[in-house]
Design an enzyme around this catalytic site. Structure first.
Site, PDB file in Angstrom:
ATOM      1  N   ALA A  30       0.846  -1.195   0.000  1.00  0.00           N
ATOM      2  CA  ALA A  30       0.000   0.000   0.000  1.00  0.00           C
ATOM      3  C   ALA A  30       0.879   1.243   0.000  1.00  0.00           C
ATOM      4  O   ALA A  30       2.005   1.227   0.513  1.00  0.00           O
ATOM      5  CB  ALA A  30      -0.918   0.006   1.221  1.00  0.00           C
ATOM      6  N   ASP A  31       0.352   2.296  -0.588  1.00  0.00           N
ATOM      7  CA  ASP A  31       1.047   3.582  -0.576  1.00  0.00           C
ATOM      8  C   ASP A  31      -0.005   4.683  -0.629  1.00  0.00           C
ATOM      9  O   ASP A  31      -1.020   4.546  -1.311  1.00  0.00           O
ATOM     10  CB  ASP A  31       2.000   3.717  -1.763  1.00  0.00           C
ATOM     11  CG  ASP A  31       2.905   4.925  -1.603  1.00  0.00           C
ATOM     12  OD1 ASP A  31       3.759   4.903  -0.699  1.00  0.00           O
ATOM     13  OD2 ASP A  31       2.744   5.904  -2.367  1.00  0.00           O
ATOM     14  N   THR A  32       0.249   5.756   0.082  1.00  0.00           N
ATOM     15  CA  THR A  32      -0.690   6.860   0.158  1.00  0.00           C
ATOM     16  C   THR A  32      -0.031   8.142  -0.313  1.00  0.00           C
ATOM     17  O   THR A  32       1.127   8.421   0.039  1.00  0.00           O
ATOM     18  CB  THR A  32      -1.210   7.027   1.602  1.00  0.00           C
ATOM     19  OG1 THR A  32      -1.862   5.826   1.985  1.00  0.00           O
ATOM     20  CG2 THR A  32      -2.177   8.191   1.720  1.00  0.00           C
ATOM     21  N   GLY A  67      -3.144   3.685  -2.726  1.00  0.00           N
ATOM     22  CA  GLY A  67      -3.036   2.615  -3.709  1.00  0.00           C
ATOM     23  C   GLY A  67      -2.785   1.306  -2.987  1.00  0.00           C
ATOM     24  O   GLY A  67      -2.100   1.274  -1.963  1.00  0.00           O
TER      25      GLY A  67
END
Length: 142
Positions: A30-32, A67
């Protein structure tokens, strides 16, 4: 910004997957990113950048885009979730107080939650929706 969040999530998951000798696991990356006035911001690199981010976010609405990437031996699914967050205007004293925190990167998200207008329903909903998306994708692997 959506593509950046999903690409970063995918790269994180693939990096972990590449370290597995026998790929038998399901890996979730995950990435923000945060979008304000068409500018994309990731995690602050240092305390000065974190303070600058707080000044930029102060009194403004922004998008938080997370994401996600789910990787198995056979498949890679990539998706995202978005929420709108409104920051209340910060005082110079509040920003100055933030400078005293020693672990800016770990505290940035927690501190930012304190400065949002009203309650944090939007962020809670984003977390729940992201969890739902991951669950739905994982069910495809059964």
């Amino acid at each position: 910004p959506y593509e950046i969040a999903m690409l970063n999530a995918s790269l994180k998951a693939k990096e972990i997957a590449s370290t597995e000798n026998e790929f038998e696991s399901t890996i979730i990356g995950a990435d923000t990113v945060v979008v304000v006035s068409d500018n994309i911001y990731g995690k602050p690199k240092n305390k000065l950048e974190a303070i600058e981010f707080l000044k930029i976010l102060s009194g403004k609405e922004h998008k938080v885009i997370t994401g996600i990437a789910i990787i198995t031996a056979d498949e890679c699914i990539v998706d995202y979730e978005e929420t709108i967050v409104i920051f209340r205007t910060l005082t110079e004293d509040e920003i100055e107080g933030y400078k005293t925190l020693s672990k800016y990167a770990d505290n940035f998200r927690r501190i930012s939650n304190l400065f949002k207008l009203g309650d944090v329903t939007g962020m809670k909903n984003e977390m729940l929706e992201t969890s739902r998306i991951i669950k739905n994708h994982l069910e495809k692997f059964k």
